[in-house]
Design a protein around this motif. Sequence first.
Motif, PDB file in Angstrom:
ATOM      1  N   LYS A 250      26.322  56.691  39.703  1.00 55.26           N
ATOM      2  CA  LYS A 250      26.641  56.025  40.984  1.00 55.26           C
ATOM      3  C   LYS A 250      25.532  56.298  42.013  1.00 55.26           C
ATOM      4  O   LYS A 250      25.141  55.402  42.766  1.00 55.26           O
ATOM      5  CB  LYS A 250      27.991  56.524  41.528  1.00 55.26           C
ATOM      6  N   VAL A 251      25.047  57.530  42.041  1.00 52.31           N
ATOM      7  CA  VAL A 251      23.999  57.888  43.009  1.00 52.31           C
ATOM      8  C   VAL A 251      22.717  57.113  42.696  1.00 52.31           C
ATOM      9  O   VAL A 251      22.088  56.527  43.585  1.00 52.31           O
ATOM     10  CB  VAL A 251      23.726  59.416  42.985  1.00 52.31           C
ATOM     11  N   VAL A 252      22.362  57.070  41.432  1.00 50.06           N
ATOM     12  CA  VAL A 252      21.102  56.422  41.071  1.00 50.06           C
ATOM     13  C   VAL A 252      21.205  54.899  41.273  1.00 50.06           C
ATOM     14  O   VAL A 252      20.233  54.239  41.656  1.00 50.06           O
ATOM     15  CB  VAL A 252      20.694  56.829  39.632  1.00 50.06           C
ATOM     16  N   GLU A 253      22.391  54.347  41.086  1.00 51.00           N
ATOM     17  CA  GLU A 253      22.584  52.915  41.358  1.00 51.00           C
ATOM     18  C   GLU A 253      22.398  52.639  42.848  1.00 51.00           C
ATOM     19  O   GLU A 253      21.758  51.668  43.247  1.00 51.00           O
ATOM     20  CB  GLU A 253      23.992  52.461  40.912  1.00 51.00           C
ATOM     21  N   TYR A 254      22.952  53.517  43.679  1.00 47.26           N
ATOM     22  CA  TYR A 254      22.804  53.370  45.128  1.00 47.26           C
ATOM     23  C   TYR A 254      21.319  53.441  45.499  1.00 47.26           C
ATOM     24  O   TYR A 254      20.823  52.611  46.270  1.00 47.26           O
ATOM     25  CB  TYR A 254      23.605  54.454  45.847  1.00 47.26           C
ATOM     26  N   LEU A 255      20.627  54.410  44.930  1.00 47.20           N
ATOM     27  CA  LEU A 255      19.195  54.549  45.213  1.00 47.20           C
ATOM     28  C   LEU A 255      18.431  53.288  44.807  1.00 47.20           C
ATOM     29  O   LEU A 255      17.586  52.790  45.550  1.00 47.20           O
ATOM     30  CB  LEU A 255      18.613  55.761  44.470  1.00 47.20           C
ATOM     31  N   SER A 256      18.771  52.737  43.640  1.00 46.88           N
ATOM     32  CA  SER A 256      18.014  51.573  43.159  1.00 46.88           C
ATOM     33  C   SER A 256      18.333  50.321  43.983  1.00 46.88           C
ATOM     34  O   SER A 256      17.521  49.402  44.045  1.00 46.88           O
ATOM     35  CB  SER A 256      18.285  51.334  41.673  1.00 46.88           C
ATOM     36  N   GLU A 257      19.505  50.288  44.620  1.00 47.41           N
ATOM     37  CA  GLU A 257      19.836  49.130  45.451  1.00 47.41           C
ATOM     38  C   GLU A 257      19.219  49.236  46.844  1.00 47.41           C
ATOM     39  O   GLU A 257      19.036  48.235  47.533  1.00 47.41           O
ATOM     40  CB  GLU A 257      21.367  48.989  45.572  1.00 47.41           C
ATOM     41  N   ASN A 258      18.941  50.465  47.281  1.00 52.56           N
ATOM     42  CA  ASN A 258      18.525  50.654  48.674  1.00 52.56           C
ATOM     43  C   ASN A 258      17.099  51.157  48.861  1.00 52.56           C
ATOM     44  O   ASN A 258      16.613  51.195  49.989  1.00 52.56           O
ATOM     45  CB  ASN A 258      19.492  51.597  49.385  1.00 52.56           C
ATOM     46  N   PHE A 259      16.447  51.567  47.776  1.00 52.51           N
ATOM     47  CA  PHE A 259      15.092  52.093  47.902  1.00 52.51           C
ATOM     48  C   PHE A 259      14.207  51.483  46.823  1.00 52.51           C
ATOM     49  O   PHE A 259      14.711  50.936  45.840  1.00 52.51           O
ATOM     50  CB  PHE A 259      15.095  53.628  47.765  1.00 52.51           C
ATOM     51  N   SER A 260      12.908  51.615  47.036  1.00 53.06           N
ATOM     52  CA  SER A 260      11.976  51.059  46.069  1.00 53.06           C
ATOM     53  C   SER A 260      11.752  52.040  44.918  1.00 53.06           C
ATOM     54  O   SER A 260      10.940  52.955  45.012  1.00 53.06           O
ATOM     55  CB  SER A 260      10.663  50.750  46.796  1.00 53.06           C
ATOM     56  N   VAL A 261      12.526  51.880  43.851  1.00 55.49           N
ATOM     57  CA  VAL A 261      12.389  52.729  42.671  1.00 55.49           C
ATOM     58  C   VAL A 261      12.524  51.849  41.427  1.00 55.49           C
ATOM     59  O   VAL A 261      13.050  50.746  41.507  1.00 55.49           O
ATOM     60  CB  VAL A 261      13.484  53.835  42.600  1.00 55.49           C
ATOM     61  N   ALA A 262      12.026  52.338  40.305  1.00 58.92           N
ATOM     62  CA  ALA A 262      12.215  51.625  39.036  1.00 58.92           C
ATOM     63  C   ALA A 262      13.309  52.359  38.258  1.00 58.92           C
ATOM     64  O   ALA A 262      13.125  53.505  37.843  1.00 58.92           O
ATOM     65  CB  ALA A 262      10.914  51.600  38.248  1.00 58.92           C
ATOM     66  N   LEU A 263      14.447  51.698  38.102  1.00 58.08           N
ATOM     67  CA  LEU A 263      15.597  52.321  37.429  1.00 58.08           C
ATOM     68  C   LEU A 263      15.402  52.270  35.914  1.00 58.08           C
ATOM     69  O   LEU A 263      15.189  51.212  35.339  1.00 58.08           O
ATOM     70  CB  LEU A 263      16.884  51.585  37.821  1.00 58.08           C
ATOM     71  N   MET A 264      15.483  53.424  35.268  1.00 59.72           N
ATOM     72  CA  MET A 264      15.191  53.499  33.838  1.00 59.72           C
ATOM     73  C   MET A 264      16.439  53.699  32.982  1.00 59.72           C
ATOM     74  O   MET A 264      16.332  53.937  31.783  1.00 59.72           O
ATOM     75  CB  MET A 264      14.193  54.630  33.580  1.00 59.72           C
ATOM     76  N   ASN A 265      17.606  53.608  33.576  1.00 56.12           N
ATOM     77  CA  ASN A 265      18.832  53.646  32.769  1.00 56.12           C
ATOM     78  C   ASN A 265      18.972  52.351  31.979  1.00 56.12           C
ATOM     79  O   ASN A 265      18.269  51.374  32.235  1.00 56.12           O
ATOM     80  CB  ASN A 265      20.047  53.859  33.668  1.00 56.12           C
ATOM     81  N   SER A 266      19.919  52.334  31.039  1.00 54.24           N
ATOM     82  CA  SER A 266      20.024  51.148  30.175  1.00 54.24           C
ATOM     83  C   SER A 266      20.601  49.941  30.918  1.00 54.24           C
ATOM     84  O   SER A 266      20.690  48.855  30.373  1.00 54.24           O
ATOM     85  CB  SER A 266      20.825  51.449  28.908  1.00 54.24           C
ATOM     86  N   LYS A 267      20.954  50.123  32.183  1.00 55.45           N
ATOM     87  CA  LYS A 267      21.242  48.968  33.039  1.00 55.45           C
ATOM     88  C   LYS A 267      20.002  48.075  33.108  1.00 55.45           C
ATOM     89  O   LYS A 267      20.102  46.861  33.225  1.00 55.45           O
ATOM     90  CB  LYS A 267      21.585  49.501  34.433  1.00 55.45           C
ATOM     91  N   ASN A 268      18.838  48.704  33.055  1.00 56.60           N
ATOM     92  CA  ASN A 268      17.553  48.022  32.958  1.00 56.60           C
ATOM     93  C   ASN A 268      17.484  47.334  31.588  1.00 56.60           C
ATOM     94  O   ASN A 268      17.388  47.979  30.554  1.00 56.60           O
ATOM     95  CB  ASN A 268      16.448  49.076  33.124  1.00 56.60           C
ATOM     96  N   ALA A 269      17.527  46.004  31.603  1.00 56.70           N
ATOM     97  CA  ALA A 269      17.676  45.250  30.356  1.00 56.70           C
ATOM     98  C   ALA A 269      16.489  45.400  29.403  1.00 56.70           C
ATOM     99  O   ALA A 269      16.619  45.137  28.209  1.00 56.70           O
ATOM    100  CB  ALA A 269      17.912  43.773  30.672  1.00 56.70           C
ATOM    101  N   TRP A 270      15.337  45.831  29.906  1.00 58.94           N
ATOM    102  CA  TRP A 270      14.187  46.055  29.024  1.00 58.94           C
ATOM    103  C   TRP A 270      14.473  47.164  28.024  1.00 58.94           C
ATOM    104  O   TRP A 270      13.936  47.182  26.916  1.00 58.94           O
ATOM    105  CB  TRP A 270      12.931  46.397  29.843  1.00 58.94           C
ATOM    106  N   ARG A 271      15.313  48.107  28.439  1.00 61.31           N
ATOM    107  CA  ARG A 271      15.706  49.188  27.528  1.00 61.31           C
ATOM    108  C   ARG A 271      16.417  48.617  26.300  1.00 61.31           C
ATOM    109  O   ARG A 271      16.173  49.021  25.167  1.00 61.31           O
ATOM    110  CB  ARG A 271      16.640  50.173  28.245  1.00 61.31           C
ATOM    111  N   ILE A 272      17.329  47.680  26.553  1.00 64.35           N
ATOM    112  CA  ILE A 272      18.110  47.106  25.448  1.00 64.35           C
ATOM    113  C   ILE A 272      17.184  46.405  24.458  1.00 64.35           C
ATOM    114  O   ILE A 272      17.307  46.579  23.244  1.00 64.35           O
ATOM    115  CB  ILE A 272      19.154  46.092  25.990  1.00 64.35           C
ATOM    116  N   LEU A 273      16.233  45.635  24.993  1.00 64.38           N
ATOM    117  CA  LEU A 273      15.292  44.927  24.121  1.00 64.38           C
ATOM    118  C   LEU A 273      14.613  45.891  23.143  1.00 64.38           C
ATOM    119  O   LEU A 273      14.551  45.641  21.946  1.00 64.38           O
ATOM    120  CB  LEU A 273      14.199  44.264  24.961  1.00 64.38           C
ATOM    121  N   GLY A 274      14.091  46.988  23.667  1.00 62.34           N
ATOM    122  CA  GLY A 274      13.382  47.948  22.817  1.00 62.34           C
ATOM    123  C   GLY A 274      14.303  48.575  21.787  1.00 62.34           C
ATOM    124  O   GLY A 274      13.913  48.821  20.644  1.00 62.34           O
TER     125      GLY A 274
END
Length: 506
Positions: free
Chosen positions: A226-250
Amino acid sequence: MKIDRFPSEMQPYVIPEIHGEYVYRCLGCESCFGIDELLYTCPECDSVLLIEDRQWDRLKEVPGTQWRRIFDYRKMLNVPALSGIYRFHELIGSIIPLEDIVFLGEGHTPVISANEAMSDWAGIRFCFKNDGQNPSASFKDRGMASAFSYLNYLISKRGVREVLAICASTGDTSASAALYASYLSRDVKSAVLLPQGKVTPQQLGQPLGSGARVIEIPGVFDDCMKVVEYLSENFSVALMNSKNAWRILGQESYSYEIAQAFDYEVGGLAVAAPIGNAGNITAVMAGFLKMYDLRIIDSLPAVIGVQSEHANPVYLYYLEREEAKRRFRPVTVRPSVAQAAMIGNPVSMPRVIKLVEQYRKIAGEGSVRIVQVSEQEIMDSMLFANRNGHVACTQGGECLAGIRKAVAENKIDKDRTAIVDATAHALKFAVFQDKYFLDAFEPEFEVVPKPELQNAPLSLSLPDSIPNPAKGKLSPGQFNEFVEYTSSVIAGILDLKQLKREKRKR
Ligand SMILES: *Cc1c(COP(=O)(O)O)cnc(C)c1O
Ligand SMILES: [Zn+2]
């Protein structure tokens, strides 16, 4: 092998062309968005995304049999960029130029057949696929290789600078993200959020060693997420959890490798994976569906998802047989030895629902099954496997317990061969083996060690009359005395038989 040594009809194919039109596709409203920037959720409806190639159908102009040959010939190519997951470039990242691909040795993990004792015990023939033999010792490297190659492409071709790669983790995601970020350390820094006290010491050491900022947060993984989702919605960061669809592709490369290892005959397999945040099981299904669509395989394997009773929201969801009545409810997790999968509110649940539906439409209702196992079964299965030549982690044990359960409950046909995902290396989860051996599990785990699976070192002590090398340097005579005494004690413990030949004179 050099390109000009390949058969001439293969030469145009072994080095992939850069083509395709990749977009993010929303699983809620089905809108598409360009991939020029990193998106994690749909800007219109907030649902999760998957990546789609709008020119996918062009790949169908090449027959499935030809795709098989292309992937098989690529095995002989000495091009680092195509040595890992990008052997399947057209299926997972055909827009990424080879010079931007980050290859750290991921993928092509061995498939190891279980011995007869193990197969008899499980009730089915099976193999472990040892994804713990990836560079950071878990399957997460497959998805990170993809996500960081894309990031590297944004940096080199789109002028993106000063990236902060961030993730929440049950341990392995952070180890992997920190490793790949460190390779791109000129342009990428990384930070990882971990649930305090809920990752193993080995997993904590990995991102520290790679130079990441490591921040421990009170709570469990779901809270960090939840914290990292908030950070990714409000700050300039690259989220590397599997919410990031590029992870699924690999991570789809896992399925491609299984197909290749079985000469593309996968209809008789049952592919099992543990479910935590549900990115892995999503990728397993998506990978087989893509190969089926291109006729690289002519039938789909069965898929088994496994959860612990202590973190089982996906299992509970599919317990309801009537599709219309199913409701997803997050659960509050309890302590689990399968700690990397100890997640009560999986981010990829909408992806799972969609892919299970597609999969079952093609391969039948019984083609995807979710089973749950107890903490006891997880530990016993892992230890038993590792006593028979494997290097399974607790999640690998969970997965093995799952196929055994599926056989017992008639959820898979015994004539299949199961592929069990050993998602990480045993060494990462050594603390749970220790707890078992020392009978030190906290009661919440509900694990009672079986004496026949326990093990402990035996520490020899010397009587004062025997020279002791720990106490200082020994003379040759004293040393002999020490060796002879110690050997005779060990021979007694191990019940060794004396050799019949004359004693050698020293
Ligand atoms: C992340 C992880 C899992 C769970 O995979 P999901 O994609 O989150 O479902 C299982 N085992 C290990 C070792 C992991 O690191
Ligand atoms: Zn949407």
